[in-house]
Write a protein that holds these residues in place. Structure first.
Motif, PDB file in Angstrom:
ATOM      1  N   MET A 195     -37.024 -63.647 -21.665  1.00  0.00           N
ATOM      2  CA  MET A 195     -36.364 -65.083 -21.024  1.00  0.00           C
ATOM      3  C   MET A 195     -35.651 -66.073 -22.771  1.00  0.00           C
ATOM      4  SD  MET A 195     -38.445 -65.726 -17.306  1.00  0.00           S
ATOM      5  CE  MET A 195     -37.831 -66.989 -17.369  1.00  0.00           C
ATOM      6  N   LYS A 204     -19.893 -59.067  -9.591  1.00  0.00           N
ATOM      7  CA  LYS A 204     -20.530 -58.766  -9.053  1.00  0.00           C
ATOM      8  C   LYS A 204     -18.784 -59.768  -7.986  1.00  0.00           C
ATOM      9  CE  LYS A 204     -23.290 -55.579  -8.709  1.00  0.00           C
ATOM     10  NZ  LYS A 204     -22.486 -54.463  -8.072  1.00  0.00           N
ATOM     11  N   MET A 230     -34.936 -55.336 -16.177  1.00  0.00           N
ATOM     12  CA  MET A 230     -34.654 -56.650 -15.662  1.00  0.00           C
ATOM     13  C   MET A 230     -33.377 -56.882 -15.214  1.00  0.00           C
ATOM     14  SD  MET A 230     -35.632 -59.864 -16.788  1.00  0.00           S
ATOM     15  CE  MET A 230     -35.930 -61.174 -15.767  1.00  0.00           C
ATOM     16  N   VAL A 280     -30.577 -59.836 -13.838  1.00  0.00           N
ATOM     17  CA  VAL A 280     -30.587 -60.689 -13.176  1.00  0.00           C
ATOM     18  C   VAL A 280     -29.576 -61.162 -12.538  1.00  0.00           C
ATOM     19  CG1 VAL A 280     -30.762 -63.851 -14.019  1.00  0.00           C
ATOM     20  CG2 VAL A 280     -32.150 -61.372 -15.284  1.00  0.00           C
ATOM     21  N   LEU A 319     -37.809 -74.287 -11.321  1.00  0.00           N
ATOM     22  CA  LEU A 319     -37.013 -73.383  -9.943  1.00  0.00           C
ATOM     23  C   LEU A 319     -37.841 -73.856  -9.288  1.00  0.00           C
ATOM     24  CD1 LEU A 319     -34.550 -72.202  -8.295  1.00  0.00           C
ATOM     25  CD2 LEU A 319     -34.987 -70.390  -9.097  1.00  0.00           C
ATOM     26  N   HIS A 320     -39.223 -73.058  -9.950  1.00  0.00           N
ATOM     27  CA  HIS A 320     -40.192 -72.798  -9.626  1.00  0.00           C
ATOM     28  C   HIS A 320     -41.378 -74.504  -8.675  1.00  0.00           C
ATOM     29  CE1 HIS A 320     -38.770 -68.992  -9.192  1.00  0.00           C
ATOM     30  NE2 HIS A 320     -38.724 -69.182 -10.915  1.00  0.00           N
ATOM     31  N   LEU A 363     -40.553 -70.090  -4.880  1.00  0.00           N
ATOM     32  CA  LEU A 363     -41.502 -68.902  -4.924  1.00  0.00           C
ATOM     33  C   LEU A 363     -41.237 -67.574  -6.696  1.00  0.00           C
ATOM     34  CD1 LEU A 363     -44.575 -67.910  -5.242  1.00  0.00           C
ATOM     35  CD2 LEU A 363     -44.343 -66.488  -3.545  1.00  0.00           C
TER      36      LEU A 363
HETATM   37  C1  LIG Z   1     -32.920 -66.053 -19.265  1.00  0.00           C
HETATM   38  C2  LIG Z   1     -33.714 -66.345 -17.874  1.00  0.00           C
HETATM   39  C3  LIG Z   1     -34.228 -65.241 -16.939  1.00  0.00           C
HETATM   40  C4  LIG Z   1     -34.948 -65.826 -15.633  1.00  0.00           C
HETATM   41  C5  LIG Z   1     -35.454 -64.256 -15.191  1.00  0.00           C
HETATM   42  C6  LIG Z   1     -35.578 -64.563 -13.542  1.00  0.00           C
HETATM   43  C7  LIG Z   1     -36.456 -65.814 -13.432  1.00  0.00           C
HETATM   44  C8  LIG Z   1     -36.608 -66.634 -12.780  1.00  0.00           C
HETATM   45  O1  LIG Z   1     -37.992 -67.621 -13.049  1.00  0.00           O
HETATM   46  C9  LIG Z   1     -36.300 -67.091 -11.289  1.00  0.00           C
HETATM   47  C10 LIG Z   1     -36.797 -65.798  -9.860  1.00  0.00           C
HETATM   48  O2  LIG Z   1     -37.952 -65.525 -10.227  1.00  0.00           O
HETATM   49  S1  LIG Z   1     -36.107 -66.606  -8.222  1.00  0.00           S
HETATM   50  C11 LIG Z   1     -36.802 -65.066  -7.414  1.00  0.00           C
HETATM   51  C12 LIG Z   1     -36.330 -64.521  -6.839  1.00  0.00           C
HETATM   52  N1  LIG Z   1     -35.271 -63.795  -6.735  1.00  0.00           N
HETATM   53  C13 LIG Z   1     -34.818 -64.226  -5.262  1.00  0.00           C
HETATM   54  O3  LIG Z   1     -35.092 -65.092  -4.763  1.00  0.00           O
HETATM   55  C14 LIG Z   1     -33.080 -64.209  -5.227  1.00  0.00           C
HETATM   56  C15 LIG Z   1     -33.613 -63.056  -3.452  1.00  0.00           C
HETATM   57  N2  LIG Z   1     -32.281 -62.701  -3.185  1.00  0.00           N
HETATM   58  C16 LIG Z   1     -31.071 -63.437  -2.822  1.00  0.00           C
HETATM   59  O4  LIG Z   1     -30.772 -64.533  -3.060  1.00  0.00           O
HETATM   60  C17 LIG Z   1     -30.065 -62.350  -2.776  1.00  0.00           C
HETATM   61  O5  LIG Z   1     -29.989 -61.178  -2.564  1.00  0.00           O
HETATM   62  C18 LIG Z   1     -28.041 -62.812  -3.786  1.00  0.00           C
HETATM   63  C19 LIG Z   1     -29.194 -64.296  -4.041  1.00  0.00           C
HETATM   64  C20 LIG Z   1     -28.835 -62.457  -5.428  1.00  0.00           C
HETATM   65  C21 LIG Z   1     -27.523 -62.249  -3.952  1.00  0.00           C
HETATM   66  O6  LIG Z   1     -26.983 -62.320  -2.690  1.00  0.00           O
HETATM   67  P1  LIG Z   1     -25.450 -62.609  -1.734  1.00  0.00           P
HETATM   68  O7  LIG Z   1     -24.658 -63.199  -2.619  1.00  0.00           O
HETATM   69  O8  LIG Z   1     -25.421 -62.602  -0.852  1.00  0.00           O
HETATM   70  O9  LIG Z   1     -24.451 -60.701  -2.231  1.00  0.00           O
HETATM   71  P2  LIG Z   1     -24.133 -59.461  -1.568  1.00  0.00           P
HETATM   72  O10 LIG Z   1     -23.454 -60.037  -0.372  1.00  0.00           O
HETATM   73  O11 LIG Z   1     -25.732 -58.853  -1.058  1.00  0.00           O
HETATM   74  O12 LIG Z   1     -24.409 -58.209  -2.602  1.00  0.00           O
HETATM   75  C22 LIG Z   1     -23.234 -58.441  -3.519  1.00  0.00           C
HETATM   76  C23 LIG Z   1     -22.906 -57.557  -4.714  1.00  0.00           C
HETATM   77  O13 LIG Z   1     -24.162 -57.750  -4.588  1.00  0.00           O
HETATM   78  C24 LIG Z   1     -25.690 -56.950  -4.816  1.00  0.00           C
HETATM   79  N3  LIG Z   1     -26.284 -58.071  -4.916  1.00  0.00           N
HETATM   80  C25 LIG Z   1     -27.488 -58.336  -3.935  1.00  0.00           C
HETATM   81  N4  LIG Z   1     -28.430 -58.748  -4.312  1.00  0.00           N
HETATM   82  C26 LIG Z   1     -28.095 -58.303  -5.569  1.00  0.00           C
HETATM   83  C27 LIG Z   1     -30.214 -58.727  -6.232  1.00  0.00           C
HETATM   84  N5  LIG Z   1     -31.176 -59.301  -6.159  1.00  0.00           N
HETATM   85  N6  LIG Z   1     -30.483 -57.503  -7.701  1.00  0.00           N
HETATM   86  C28 LIG Z   1     -28.889 -56.912  -8.387  1.00  0.00           C
HETATM   87  N7  LIG Z   1     -28.042 -57.030  -7.554  1.00  0.00           N
HETATM   88  C29 LIG Z   1     -27.855 -57.992  -6.047  1.00  0.00           C
HETATM   89  C30 LIG Z   1     -24.728 -56.161  -3.667  1.00  0.00           C
HETATM   90  O14 LIG Z   1     -25.818 -54.910  -4.422  1.00  0.00           O
HETATM   91  C31 LIG Z   1     -23.153 -56.074  -4.081  1.00  0.00           C
HETATM   92  O15 LIG Z   1     -22.292 -55.666  -5.311  1.00  0.00           O
HETATM   93  P3  LIG Z   1     -21.970 -54.123  -5.019  1.00  0.00           P
HETATM   94  O16 LIG Z   1     -21.058 -55.352  -3.996  1.00  0.00           O
HETATM   95  O17 LIG Z   1     -21.162 -54.014  -5.923  1.00  0.00           O
HETATM   96  O18 LIG Z   1     -22.393 -53.495  -3.376  1.00  0.00           O
END
Ligand SMILES: CCCCCCC[C@@H](O)CC(=O)SCCNC(=O)CCNC(=O)[C@H](O)C(C)(C)COP(=O)(O)OP(=O)(O)OC[C@H]1O[C@@H](n2cnc3c(N)ncnc32)[C@H](O)[C@@H]1OP(=O)(O)O
Length: 720
Positions: free
Chosen positions: A367, A417, A443, A445, A498-499, A515
């Motif tokens: 990060m 994507k 990881m 992201v 964000l959290h 979270l």
């Molecule tokens: C430098 C800093 C580094 C930081 C590291 C992290 C730091 C942390 O502090 C951050 C966090 O903890 S954030 C909290 C935890 N994460 C979340 O809450 C995310 C939850 N997920 C979502 O909201 C949706 O899945 C979302 C929004 C992710 C996607 O949803 P949609 O936009 O509706 O997409 P969808 O139509 O479902 O899919 C489109 C294409 O993307 C792929 N995909 C979907 N969800 C994914 C996911 N979670 N991870 C990876 N790829 C994902 C799908 O497979 C699809 O790809 P393709 O079209 O090739 O099939």
């Protein structure tokens, strides 16, 4: 038939025109009207001796046919004298065919300085001197046709001709530059690569081939290159036996040996890319120095906007038992479960890190390393749009309870994507102080809105999720998160606003701070560990999850589990919303050790969920009653009186919250839930916690009981 090409009024100088190719050129040009200077030193083919005979004979031949010619006996090393002959006899020079040559063939080891110098002096320096002498006249008259004579021996190499090959290839270089310098004066310079029967080749070529390689089959090619209507400039024409073809220098598609503009290139980088460096399948001609260097500029531009993919960032991460404990608290480990003491108390005999902690050292480095800068070509990363997408960890060696780990992080790939966003895959290897690999993580992201940069949609480097079995879960575990879960979890290092910061999370499009994905993962992994690995972290091999929806602190997590051999598939959802928040997840175990109390734990979780669902159903069925009631407290009280779980049921919203007032729900009554039964507080048989809560929250109002709750209550009351 079209009219014959003529050279009337043109003055041509042909060096080495006493025999072979030169003689044929001279005869052809003279026949077509040119005045020709027939130059020949009259020496042997090794550059020895001199005589006027060779040139004189050709001049006579030309004159006998009615042509105009004059002999010249100078060495090409004194090219100015040859040109002077043209000027003195014909007043100008239009065409120069640098043809004179000698051989001094020897294997490389045996070439003397003299052999080397003589060959270079005649071929290379001779062509230079003669051409340079003609050049100002051609420039002045804005017309010139110059021919260099190269050889396949130069283009391809030929055993025993190192000196000759070098000189002949040198002429190609001279040709290339003169073509550029002469262009604006209409001076064209082209090169002929002849394969002809001549005194230079008579004992080199096989006799049957020698007979077919008549110079007269090449002379028209050279004559055409010398004609005013020929626009070629800088061409290299291979010709012999009536065949003619353009030769060109080609360059393969090549490969960028660096991944990022700031990288250096190591010998190993070169070795590893060698197949691509030498691949000519997509080669294109090196048409000009601008095109050649322009291509390098493109490569540099690409590098500047190329993600840091491939660059390895190394950094150390130190931790103490305090960090392990703080992390365990952040992911819901609790003293209410005596089994969890091994994660919460440094003097516990089995004190150890939770398996999901192995992700932390690398995640923190990743990060803050700056690896993300320029990760997405042409796009800046908006931190408010960044979400943890997926996480994988593979544990190789148990870590100590304190120490320093070294992490090596690199971007494995960046996926496009489309309108949804970009996905950055980061690989992390974590090593202990002995240099042993402790864990390998990936990881993922997700950066919303950062897609459409022309990158690949998928990557073979991505470690994929696994689809869960379709049947009902084999076991489930419910656990509420705290309202301050994110505030607690961030002390383990992920300080992403964000959290915690409502303004920041609003910019990310969330009603309130969400979270950490890693906190949710920590809860879910603990649930699996508890039910299928006897809470023993040493049994865990891998964990993989995808975060599919955000979780809010205070949400209640329900982890459903399916056992398939040593793989435990799991899926986590939020009870209050019904959203699946972790999907495609699995934990691979060295062996499965079902919890002794598994049945009880699972039953308890299911009972809570069942109760909640019943209430929701009841609310749906009886909205009139539902209107009168705002909320209900649910307590899970263990036999020894500890509160094992507490929730607020928001009956208006049909949502279940972590049970305290900050959830913003006006509570009308409280139900306590025993391991087995439930007690209605209105009976007055309150346990101390419930009494305290009732007093604190000044609970008044109606009690709404589901039929099932009423049944359970009656049974309990009769016991009392
Ligand atoms: C430098 C800093 C580094 C930081 C590291 C992290 C730091 C942390 O502090 C951050 C966090 O903890 S954030 C909290 C935890 N994460 C979340 O809450 C995310 C939850 N997920 C979502 O909201 C949706 O899945 C979302 C929004 C992710 C996607 O949803 P949609 O936009 O509706 O997409 P969808 O139509 O479902 O899919 C489109 C294409 O993307 C792929 N995909 C979907 N969800 C994914 C996911 N979670 N991870 C990876 N790829 C994902 C799908 O497979 C699809 O790809 P393709 O079209 O090739 O099939």
């Amino acid at each position: 038939m079209a009219s014959k090409l003529r050279y009337d009024g043109r003055v041509a100088v042909v060096t080495g025109a006493g025999a072979g190719l030169g003689r044929t050129y001279a005869l052809l040009l003279a026949e077509r009207g040119a005045s020709v200077v027939v130059n020949d030193l009259g020496g042997g083919r090794h550059g020895d001796g001199s005589s006027t005979k060779a040139a004189d004979t050709v001049v006579q031949e030309i004159k006998a046919k009615g042509g105009k010619a004059v002999a010249d006996y100078n060495s090409v090393e004194e090219g100015e004298k040859i040109i002077q002959t043209a000027l003195e006899n014909f007043g100008r020079v239009d065409i120069l065919i640098n043809n004179a040559g000698i051989l001094r063939d020897k294997t490389f080891a045996r070439i003397s300085d003299q052999d080397w110098d003589l060959v270079h002096r005649v071929h290379l320096k001779g062509s230079f001197k003669t051409t340079q002498a003609a050049w100002p006249h051609m420039r002045k008259q804005e017309f010139g046709r110059v021919i260099m004579t190269a050889s396949q021996s130069g283009l391809c190499g030929n055993f025993g001709q190192a000196n000759y090959s070098a000189a002949k290839y040198g002429l190609v270089g001279l040709n290339n530059t003169l073509a550029l310098e002469g262009q604006k004066y209409n001076i064209h310079c082209n090169t002929i690569v002849p394969t002809a029967a001549s005194r230079l080749t008579e004992d080199i070529l096989p006799p049957e081939m020698y007979a077919e390689l008549k110079p007269s089959l090449i002379a028209p090619v050279v004559a055409w290159l010398c004609h005013e209507s020929c626009e070629d400039n800088g061409s290299i024409i291979d010709s012999g036996a009536g065949f003619a073809a353009q030769c060109r220098m080609y360059r393969g598609a090549g490969v960028n040996l660096r991944k990022k503009i700031t990288d250096e290139v190591s010998i190993e980088d070169v070795r590893d890319s060698w197949d691509k460096v030498t691949d000519m399948s997509k080669a294109t001609p090196l048409s000009s120095i601008q095109a050649a260097t322009g291509n390098l500029m493109t490569v540099l531009e690409e590098l500047k906007s190329t993600p840091a993919s491939g660059k390895v960032f190394k950094e150390k991460f130190s931790y103490t038992p305090r960090d392990l404990i703080l992390y365990a608290l952040g992911v819901g480990a609790s003293t209410k479960n005596p089994e969890d003491l091994r994660f919460l108390y440094e003097n516990d005999e089995q004190f150890a890190a939770l398996p999901s902690f192995y992700i932390i050292p690398g995640q923190m480095i990743g990060m803050f390393s700056g690896l993300w800068d320029n990760a997405i070509p042409g796009k800046a990363i908006d931190p408010t749009q960044l979400l943890h997408g997926e996480q994988y960890v593979e544990i190789h060696k148990p870590i100590q309870t304190s120490g320093t780990l070294t992490n090596e992080c690199q971007i494995a790939d960046v996926l496009d994507k489309g309108s949804k966003g970009a996905v950055i895959l980061m690989d992390i290897d974590t090593f202990d102080e002995e240099g042993d690999l402790v864990a390998h993580s990936q990881m993922t992201v997700f950066i919303r809105g950062a897609g459409e940069f022309g990158g690949p949609q998928t990557s073979s480097k991505q470690i994929m999720c696994a689809e869960r079995p379709k049947r009902k879960p084999d076991a489930s575990r419910i656990q509420a998160t705290l309202l301050d879960q994110a505030a607690l979890y961030r002390l383990s290092g992920d300080a992403n606003p964000l959290h915690i910061d409502p303004n920041f999370s609003a910019m990310g499009g969330f009603d309130r701070p969400i979270l950490h994905g890693m906190a949710t993962l920590g809860f879910a992994a603990r649930h699996v560990l508890e039910l299928y690995a006897g809470n023993d972290p040493n049994l865990v091999k891998t964990i993989k999850v995808r975060f599919t929806k955000p979780v809010l602190p205070s949400h209640t997590l329900k982890t459903d589990m399916w056992r398939e051999g040593n793989r435990i598939h799991f899926e986590t959802s939020v009870i209050e919303t019904g959203n699946v928040v972790i999907s495609g997840a699995y934990m691979d175990l060295k062996e499965v050790q079902p919890a002794a109390n598994m049945h009880k734990v699972a039953a308890e979780s299911l009972k809570c969920e069942e109760m909640f669902n019943e209430m929701r159903k009841r609310m749906d069925a009886d909205p009139a009653t539902a209107k009168k009631i705002n909320g209900v407290f649910l307590y899970n009280i263990t036999k020894n009186g500890q509160v094992a779980g507490k929730w607020v049921v928001d009956l208006k919203q049909c949502k279940l919250y972590k049970g305290d007032a900050e959830a913003g729900v006006k509570v009308d009554t409280t139900l306590t839930v025993d391991d087995q039964d439930m007690i209605d507080i209105t009976t007055g048989k309150l346990n101390p916690q419930v009494a305290f809560m009732k007093q604190k929250l000044k609970i008044t109002g109606n009690v709404m009981l589901t039929q099932k709750l009423q049944g359970l209550l009656k049974a309990q009351q009769s016991k009392l």
